[in-house]
Scaffold this active site. Structure first.
Site, short mmCIF file in Angstrom:
data_model
loop_
_atom_site.label_atom_id
_atom_site.label_comp_id
_atom_site.label_asym_id
_atom_site.label_seq_id
_atom_site.Cartn_x
_atom_site.Cartn_y
_atom_site.Cartn_z
N HIS A 48 -2.53 29.42 -16.18
CA HIS A 48 -1.14 29.03 -15.99
C HIS A 48 -0.71 27.93 -16.95
O HIS A 48 0.42 27.92 -17.42
CB HIS A 48 -0.95 28.56 -14.55
CG HIS A 48 0.48 28.41 -14.14
ND1 HIS A 48 1.26 29.49 -13.83
CD2 HIS A 48 1.26 27.32 -13.99
CE1 HIS A 48 2.48 29.07 -13.50
NE2 HIS A 48 2.49 27.76 -13.60
N TYR A 51 -2.49 29.09 -21.18
CA TYR A 51 -2.16 30.37 -21.81
C TYR A 51 -3.34 30.89 -22.64
O TYR A 51 -3.17 31.46 -23.71
CB TYR A 51 -0.93 30.23 -22.71
CG TYR A 51 0.40 30.06 -21.99
CD1 TYR A 51 1.59 30.47 -22.57
CD2 TYR A 51 0.47 29.48 -20.74
CE1 TYR A 51 2.81 30.31 -21.92
CE2 TYR A 51 1.67 29.31 -20.08
CZ TYR A 51 2.82 29.73 -20.68
OH TYR A 51 4.02 29.56 -20.03
N HIS A 94 7.17 32.00 -10.16
CA HIS A 94 6.56 31.34 -9.01
C HIS A 94 6.08 32.43 -8.06
O HIS A 94 6.42 32.47 -6.88
CB HIS A 94 7.55 30.39 -8.33
CG HIS A 94 6.96 29.03 -8.10
ND1 HIS A 94 7.14 28.31 -6.94
CD2 HIS A 94 6.18 28.26 -8.89
CE1 HIS A 94 6.52 27.15 -7.04
NE2 HIS A 94 5.92 27.10 -8.21
N ARG A 115 14.31 21.33 -13.23
CA ARG A 115 13.77 20.12 -13.88
C ARG A 115 13.41 20.40 -15.34
O ARG A 115 13.59 19.53 -16.20
CB ARG A 115 12.56 19.60 -13.11
CG ARG A 115 12.92 19.01 -11.77
CD ARG A 115 11.76 18.21 -11.18
NE ARG A 115 10.57 19.02 -10.97
CZ ARG A 115 10.35 19.81 -9.94
NH1 ARG A 115 11.29 19.94 -9.00
NH2 ARG A 115 9.24 20.50 -9.82
#
Length: 729
Positions: A48, A51, A94, A115
């Site tokens: 995650h 990569y 997600h 964000r």
């Protein structure tokens, strides 16, 4: 001295590190890592965050262009839209958290992507989502849909950011692994963009926002593994969101960005404080010293390991110029948010953490970043899908087929979903959910931004290269239908276990297909996300590259609408089509789920069609512009005929001509008095134009020598509108 568990092969494996990766850790450090350091390597070297299976392939994507200000590598990409303004955007996944805990998984996905955008200095103006769920009849699907939709709406609505577009599809491959991809775009002045960097030594590191808790610990590691029968036990690794806290954080950060205070800023997303601090230091070639006992905590007894790996939401890491600390405390006190000085930038290139004066981690930054594993994993072509049977016999009643497709899960009306989202908040949404693309005005200008998100895993499974290229082409067509030309793309690459050669082949070919199409259509890939291990047991999801594309045009808002009105001429732009491979028709009507190749893409045709569509829409010449995609020409016509019918003549009334999903086509409707203008535009673009007939009445009649489809508008509307709410409850 802090007591830590003994590091055994079992502990190493539980942290997601292979024996060879652990050897690299030991060799890089010149010693065994501490337990806290092992946790840091676990998250930073997770799929995650690092990569490690995809990085070498992503380098083949086109990421530059005349409008690109910032491409991949930062929190979000940035594109210049003129007059000192830029649009900043990104899409992320997600998936695993949303399957385990649908409401909070989806809500915190929205919070995280928000964000990513406002950390660049941009004020968010639009959200989109791309969702995938299992079969409607699967026992978990309804609860997943209800939870995910409520989470997306709950967070975005509380933040006051409109969710302007999205798409939702269903397939058995997502039964055990839903996909929740969230997109956000914001506006930023070109001279006020902020980056995730530490700057030079002596700068101060500040923690701001919510307190750190134990939620989300090892979330990045969990997102880098396939699901199994114990997946529900991973519920504690899902973060808990608070959109009201995030709204305060957004406003406080944007206020601080208006002062001469910030050196750099980074969201604490996946891997929390660890990834944000390491990545900022890595970009600047610096080191950091963090005092973990100064971190605001909302739980007692937390250890350095837990603090560093927590993925508690609504937190940011700031780097401040020395001597400007008082301004930071003042701003965050005004917004009633936690604020603490937790560290200093150093020039030794080492990431150090202390706990009440005791050093608990000391790792060279480049070991965590540049030395992270990079794999060129083995690939094996899966083989071609079986051909569409030559002896396939279509049903005698093609009108009944059209009604069936209009009520199918991938086509039917999803307003049950998007009516739970506030898509008008902010007063700038000009076209919301339901058309080919959304349109949002840039207040105070004549600029309009188009937004579309799309994915077709069935086409990509059938041929990852051509299927992905076709998705890019469809996104560009969707934007052209609201008058926009593309300025950039953000991708979310959702695939199965990369350690399986067939999955790695799918991924690599999909990247190449995207690179081909984006090069042909001049669409730079400016940001994105990779989500692998979307697999439960031996069952992998369909390869699902989610594409979110942003477009732009300047001028008066186009008067396009989604439905026909009385007395308009209907025409088809582009040539005829009969391609049934990998189509909705085969799946829904004949039960042939993985049969046939996807439709080929001709980029010369696409460019000419898009030129014509943009001119017709921007000039206010057409009332309706709608591209042909899922379900082919017949479904496109039916979607336009949900208020007023039409009698239309076709050259070919076969199932292939009605339901083939050939690219490069769009349906338009216009006042007959504008025939000469339409003809001039399409002739200049070199696009075929087939005049089909006129709108009117309460039936949709398709003729090919005689009637091949004759259905009531009321029946089309009933099947399209009521199928999903009846199922969702």
């Amino acid at each position: 001295m802090i007591a830590s568990p003994e590091i055994t092969p079992e502990v190493i494996a539980s942290h997601g590190l292979s024996p060879s990766e652990y050897d690299v850790v030991v060799n890089g450090l010149g010693r065994e890592p501490t337990y806290t350091e092992l946790g840091v390597f676990s998250v930073m070297w997770s799929e995650h965050c690092s990569y490690k299976s995809s990085r070498i392939h992503l380098k083949r994507l086109p990421t530059t262009g005349p409008r690109v200000v910032i491409g991949p590598g930062e929190n979000a990409g940035v594109v210049d839209i003129g007059d000192g303004l830029c649009v900043c955007f990104k899409m992320e996944s997600h998936n695993h958290p949303s399957y385990i805990e649908p409401y909070q998984g989806a809500a915190t996905g929205v919070g995280g992507i928000l964000r990513d955008v406002f950390t660049m200095g941009a004020r968010p103006i639009a959200l989109m989502d791309s969702l995938r769920f299992g079969r409607l009849e699967h026992p978990k699907t309804r609860a997943l849909v209800q939870g995910v939709v409520a989470g997306i709406g709950g967070y975005g609505n509380c933040m006051g950011i409109p969710t302007v577009a999205g798409e939702t599809r269903f397939d058995e491959s997502y039964d055990g692994n839903c996909l929740v991809n969230a997109f956000c775009a914001g506006l930023v002045h070109k001279d006020r963009i902020f980056l995730g960097t530490t700057g030079g030594p002596g700068n101060k590191v500040f923690y701001v926002g919510a307190g750190t808790g134990r939620d989300g610990i090892h979330g990045a590691t969990m997102a880098s593994a396939s699901f199994d029968e114990d997946s529900d036990e991973k519920r504690p690794t899902v973060q808990v969101g608070d959109p009201f806290q995030e709204k305060l954080l957004l406003e406080a950060c944007l206020e601080l960005m208006g002062m001469d205070v910030l050196v750099g800023i980074q969201d604490m997303g996946a891997a929390g404080m660890t990834s944000s601090s390491v990545e900022m230091a890595g970009r600047a070639g610096m080191g950091l010293r963090l005092a973990l006992d100064q971190v605001p905590m909302r739980e007692t007894g937390m250890t350095p390991y837990e603090i560093l790996l927590s993925e508690s939401q609504e937190r940011m890491l700031l780097v401040i110029q020395p001597g400007k600390e008082a301004k930071v405390f003042e701003v965050f006190a005004k917004w009633d948010l936690r604020c603490a000085e937790v560290g200093t930038v150093t020039d030794d290139g080492v990431w150090r953490c202390t706990w009440h004066g005791e050093e608990v981690a000391a790792i060279p930054v480049d070991i965590l970043t540049e030395a992270a594993p990079k794999y060129n994993r083995p690939q094996a072509p899966r083989g071609v899908a079986p051909s569409v049977p030559d002896d396939l016999v279509p049903p005698a009643d093609l009108g009944a087929v059209l009604l069936q497709l209009m009520g199918s899960p991938d086509v039917c009306d999803k307003r049950w979903i998007w009516r739970q989202y506030d898509h008008q908040v902010g007063t700038d949404t000009e076209i919301g959910p339901g058309l080919d693309a959304a349109l949002v005005r840039v207040k105070g200008t004549k600029k309009h931004l188009g937004f579309v998100v799309d994915s077709n895993g069935h086409h990509v499974w059938a041929d990852p290269y051509v299927g992905t290229a076709g998705q890019v082409a469809e996104c560009v067509r969707n934007l052209a239908c609201v008058g926009c030309e593309p300025v950039g793309l953000s991708d979310c690459m959702n695939f199965g276990n990369p350690q399986l050669p067939e999955v790695m082949w799918e991924f690599s070919r999909s990247v190449d297909g995207m690179a081909w199409a984006c090069g042909e259509l001049e669409v730079p890939v400016i940001s994105g996300n990779v989500s692998l291990y979307n697999q439960t047991g031996e069952a992998s999801i369909l390869p699902t590259p989610g594409l979110a594309m942003v477009g732009l045009f300047e001028g008066e808002r186009p008067p396009v609408r989604g439905r026909w009105t009385e007395g308009k001429r209907v025409a088809l732009l582009g040539g005829p089509g009969t391609h049934l491979g990998a189509s909705l028709y085969l799946r829904e009507v004949h039960g042939l789920r993985k049969v046939g190749s996807p439709p080929p893409v001709d980029f010369d045709v696409e460019r000419r069609l898009n030129q014509a569509l943009r001119a017709l829409v921007r000039g206010g010449i057409v009332e309706v512009a709608h591209d042909c995609s899922d379900g082919g020409l017949a479904v496109a016509l039916a979607e336009c005929a949900l208020e007023v019918g039409a009698e239309l003549s076709l050259d070919d009334g076969s199932a292939g001509a009605l339901f083939g999903e050939d690219h490069g086509r769009a349906v338009i409707a216009y006042d007959p008095s504008r025939e000469a203008e339409v003809r001039a535009v399409v002739e200049a673009a070199g696009v075929p134009l087939s005049r089909l007939g006129f709108t009117g009445g309460d039936r949709l009649v398709l003729l090919a020598g005689g009637p091949v489809v004759d259905v009531a508008v009321a029946d089309l509307r009933d099947r399209w509108e009521n199928t999903f709410p009846a199922w969702a409850g």
